[in-house]
Every structure is written in structure tokens, then in C-alpha cells.
Design an enzyme around this catalytic site. Structure first.
Site, PDB file in Angstrom:
ATOM      1  N   ASP A 153       0.853  -1.191   0.000  1.00 31.72           N
ATOM      2  CA  ASP A 153       0.000   0.000   0.000  1.00 31.72           C
ATOM      3  C   ASP A 153       0.881   1.231   0.000  1.00 31.72           C
ATOM      4  OD1 ASP A 153      -2.365  -1.504   0.145  1.00 31.72           O
ATOM      5  OD2 ASP A 153      -2.392  -1.464   2.325  1.00 31.72           O
ATOM      6  N   ASP A 166      -7.392  -1.330  -4.116  1.00 30.24           N
ATOM      7  CA  ASP A 166      -8.427  -1.002  -3.137  1.00 30.24           C
ATOM      8  C   ASP A 166      -9.432   0.000  -3.714  1.00 30.24           C
ATOM      9  OD1 ASP A 166      -7.181  -2.639  -1.239  1.00 30.24           O
ATOM     10  OD2 ASP A 166      -5.969  -0.985  -0.474  1.00 30.24           O
TER      11      ASP A 166
END
Length: 161
Positions: free
Chosen positions: A124, A142
Site C-alpha cells: 500500500d 483497493d
């Protein structure tokens, strides 16, 4: 849409999400160093590399490794396969539904690829917000998953009216 049109549309859409997500991850792994935070747009967008053991916004990161594995690998895979089955069998799905499923499939499979390559973790690097009001750290996959879920929910609300 015919079954073939649904499947081709979803496959191309999912592949686009996977490619874009994986390319952004490669790019930002090269640009960012582990303790480095890059601030853009007066701090509204922060770029910081994090390997996340949990799900979206680190949900479940504190679970045992075995539980995380079952839920975030096998559970997610079962959900994605269920969505693919729904896509293949349901002639009632509209174009927006197919695009939504493609977003979820692409984001989900891209994050599963990360979990396979990075020992159960997902890379991330995005964080948005203003001042102390901020999201957790997330990635492009995401965004695809969230967009897909939102489109499915909006589409189902529209059909109820």
C-alpha cells in the site's frame, strides 16, 4: 448483454485494474524508500510505502497468521470466484453491474497476487486527507474494489425504486 459480452467486458476491465495496480506498485516501490513520506497537493495526498498484513485500511492486521491466511487469501478467493460465477450465469446483469464486478475482480486478484508474492502482505502507498482527518494507507486495487462495491450498491438501489 450476452454471456460472451459480459465475460469479455469483465475480463478486460479486471485486467486493466490488475495492470494499473501492479504498475503503480512497481513505480512507487522504486520511488519511495521505507521511511520516506512524499507529500503532494499541500499534504492532501501522501505517498508512503507500507506492507499490509490486513485488508483494506489494515483491517484484520492483528489477527493470527493462520486466520489472516484463511480469510484474506482463501476467503477472498472464494468471494471472487463467486462473483465470477454470478457474472457468467446471470443474464440480468446490466453494463454497470458488469463493470462493477470487473473492478472488484481486478482489485481483488491484484491484491491476492501481492499476498502470494510478498508472504501474505499487500503493498500500500496512498493516504489522503486534510490535516488530522486522513484515511488509512491503501493502493489502486483497493480503489477498484471500493468503486465496484459502490457501483453494485448504487445499481441495486436504483432497481428497487
Amino acid at each position: 448483454m450476452t454471456t460472451k459480452q459480459r465475460l469479455v467486458t469483465a475480463l478486460l476491465g479486471a485486467l486493466a485494474w490488475i495492470i494499473i495496480d501492479q504498475l503503480t506498485k512497481v513505480l512507487f516501490k522504486q520511488i519511495l524508500t521505507p521511511s520516506h513520506v512524499m507529500s503532494l497537493f499541500a499534504g492532501c495526498l501522501l505517498l508512503l510505502p507500507v506492507y499490509n498484513h490486513g485488508a483494506f485500511l489494515s483491517l484484520g492486521a492483528g489477527m493470527s497468521e493462520a486466520t489472516r491466511d484463511i480469510i484474506f487469501t482463501y476467503g477472498v478467493l472464494a468471494i471472487l470466484m463467486g462473483l465470477a460465477g454470478w457474472l457468467a450465469r446471470s443474464s440480468r446483469l446490466g453494463r454497470v453491474d458488469v463493470i462493477a464486478i470487473a473492478c472488484i475482480l481486478g482489485g481483488g486478484f491484484s491484491n491476492l497476487l501481492d499476498r502470494y508474492v510478498y508472504d501474505g502482505r499487500v503493498f500500500d502507498f496512498l493516504n489522503v486527507g486534510i490535516g488530522q482527518l486522513r484515511t488509512g494507507v491503501f493502493n489502486v486495487a483497493d480503489i477498484g474494489i471500493t468503486l465496484g462495491v459502490a457501483l453494485l450498491l448504487l445499481g441495486s438501489m436504483g432497481r428497487r425504486s
